[in-house]
Design a protein around this motif. Structure first.
Motif, short mmCIF file in Angstrom:
data_model
loop_
_atom_site.label_atom_id
_atom_site.label_comp_id
_atom_site.label_asym_id
_atom_site.label_seq_id
_atom_site.Cartn_x
_atom_site.Cartn_y
_atom_site.Cartn_z
N ASN A 292 -8.44 -4.57 -1.06
CA ASN A 292 -7.24 -5.38 -0.63
C ASN A 292 -6.56 -4.62 0.27
O ASN A 292 -6.21 -3.25 0.21
N VAL B 49 -4.73 -0.70 2.56
CA VAL B 49 -5.09 -0.03 1.31
C VAL B 49 -5.44 1.40 1.69
O VAL B 49 -5.60 1.68 2.82
N HIS C 212 -0.22 -3.83 -11.09
CA HIS C 212 -1.10 -5.12 -11.19
C HIS C 212 -0.78 -5.31 -12.98
O HIS C 212 -0.62 -4.77 -13.83
N CYS D 174 -7.77 -1.01 -6.22
CA CYS D 174 -6.81 0.12 -6.16
C CYS D 174 -5.66 -0.39 -7.37
O CYS D 174 -4.89 -1.22 -6.99
N SER D 175 -5.52 0.32 -8.21
CA SER D 175 -4.50 0.07 -9.44
C SER D 175 -4.11 1.46 -10.20
O SER D 175 -4.67 2.26 -10.80
N LEU E 90 -3.24 -8.39 0.88
CA LEU E 90 -2.46 -8.73 -0.24
C LEU E 90 -1.33 -9.72 0.46
O LEU E 90 -1.44 -10.25 1.63
N HIS F 80 -1.55 0.01 -6.63
CA HIS F 80 -1.87 -0.19 -5.46
C HIS F 80 -1.00 1.04 -4.57
O HIS F 80 -0.18 1.29 -4.71
N ARG G 131 1.49 -7.67 -3.47
CA ARG G 131 0.89 -7.85 -4.51
C ARG G 131 -0.58 -8.49 -4.09
O ARG G 131 -0.55 -9.11 -3.16
#
Length: 415
Positions: A117, A120, A180, A170-171, A140, A173, A145
């Motif tokens: 995403n 990033v 998320h 990626c969490s 995104l 992000h 988001r």
């Protein structure tokens, strides 16, 4: 005052400039660095004690045992209400990005596509590209988001390029700071199952989530049984120089995990593992104090930008200590950070390196004192004013109206 009380208010600029790490050595001493993900903090006392005790005992050999996984499992249970971090489904890896590369080698071939995403964390491009794997971008949404339609399109393209596509999630992000939701992650798991995509979640910023937001471990979501997560205490406790991380497999990915070579498992620093365990078990009060400081700094940055650089759009993230600044209205080109550095002697991370959607943006590290954030914005404001004046002068010399962006003059006392 101990480092547990306001960790980001402990060190002066003169003290910070004695450091020899990348943040304080990449640029000349007249540059204020707010770029790379290092925090301007003293280590939490339990970590200092663990490191010095190991040194005194000469306990500096190779890493062994499951202590790191057990500490992370306890932390995840208490912090996130997650009982699913099973020690038997983990292995130590040298750091998060090296762990991600090892996991990608388990779940896909070098010719299979990897979805990311964008914008990033820029090493995603560098590390994945180095393996020769093609990258499919899933931009995104305008809110920073996940855009599930864009993600499905990228999954479809990736699946058409090879039989074993992967998705590097990626969490929270980086750089937008989005945390998320459970619904978003459930939708990701559904799409991944539909297109045969193996998910690898980079959850290095997981402990850095503000009050009011909820971190949801990807492997806690139904449908993630064949996925992986890679975690570390390094970002939340400023331990990048003490390398260690943990790869966690979903229940259906245990056989894959077992194929990680033994030399990878011995790659972490034993002292690093010791420090990370101390952080997870004994330095959570310090972490809470840090999160309170970061919340203050987010609000401070919002106020400073509103007063002095209203053209810069900033949506405070729910996680990480990074601020993603949309500077396109300043008309400074694709890389405003270059202007800030040249004209203001303040170093931010350039937006374009974060991939598609990064042009016209810059990333600012909030993990410093309020005084240094204020000084950074003063320098950025000055850089913008200088650039605007130069463009106005050039336009007048050319006899043209260049449409100069209106800029509020800085309130020196306020800065």
């Amino acid at each position: 005052m101990t480092s547990e009380a306001s960790p980001l208010r402990q060190l002066s600029l003169d003290q910070l400039r004695t450091r020899t790490s990348e943040k304080w050595r990449r640029y000349p001493s007249d540059v204020l660095p707010v770029f790379v993900a290092e925090m301007d903090v003293l280590l939490a006392e339990p970590i200092v004690h663990a490191i010095t005790d190991a040194a005194r005992r000469g306990d500096t050999g190779y890493p062994a045992g499951t202590g790191y996984a057990e500490a992370f499992a306890d932390f995840a249970r208490k912090r996130w209400g997650w009982d699913g971090l099973a020690v038997e489904r983990t292995t130590m890896v040298p750091d998060v990005m090296q762990g991600i590369l090892e996991v990608l080698d388990l779940v896909c071939d070098r010719t299979d596509a990897v979805v990311i995403n964008c914008p990033v964390y820029h090493p995603f491009y560098d590390f994945v590209g180095h393996t020769g794997r093609p990258i499919e971008e899933a931009p995104l949404g305008v809110d920073g988001r996940l855009d599930l339609d864009a993600l499905e399109d990228a999954f479809r393209r990736a699946a058409s390029r090879g039989p074993r596509p992967a998705y590097l999630l990626c969490s929270p992000h980086n750089p937008t700071g989005a945390v998320h939701t459970a619904d978003e992650l459930a939708a990701v798991a559904t799409l991944a199952g539909r297109y045969g995509v193996r998910v690898v979640a980079d959850e290095i910023h997981a402990p850095l989530v503000l009050a009011g937001a909820v971190f949801v471990p990807y492997l806690s979501v139904p449908g993630t049984e064949n996925a992986f997560s890679v975690l570390s205490a390094s970002k939340a406790w400023n331990l990048a120089g003490l390398k260690a991380a943990l790869a966690v497999a979903g229940p259906a990915a245990v056989d894959d995990l077992a194929r990680i070579p033994w030399w990878v498992k011995e790659g972490p620093s034993h002292v690093g593992v010791t420090a990370h365990i101390a952080a997870l078990r004994d330095a959570t009060d310090w972490l809470d104090a840090l999160l309170a400081d970061l919340d203050h700094n987010r609000r401070l940055l919002t106020d400073l930008l509103d007063r002095h650089l209203p053209q810069v759009r900033y949506q405070p993230g729910e996680g990480t200590y990074l601020a993603w600044l949309d500077c396109r209205a300043l008309d400074l080109g694709d890389d405003p950070a270059a202007v800030f550095l040249e004209r203001g002697r303040v170093a931010l991370s350039p937006g374009p390196i974060f991939g598609t959607g990064g042009a016209g943006h810059a990333r600012l590290n909030l993990a410093t004192s309020p005084e240094l954030i204020t000084e950074a914005i003063r320098r950025i404001t000055d850089a913008v004013a200088r650039s605007t004046a130069d463009r106005r002068s050039a336009g007048l010399q050319a006899g043209q109206d260049i449409g100069v962006v209106e800029l509020r003059q800085p309130d020196v006392e306020g800065l």
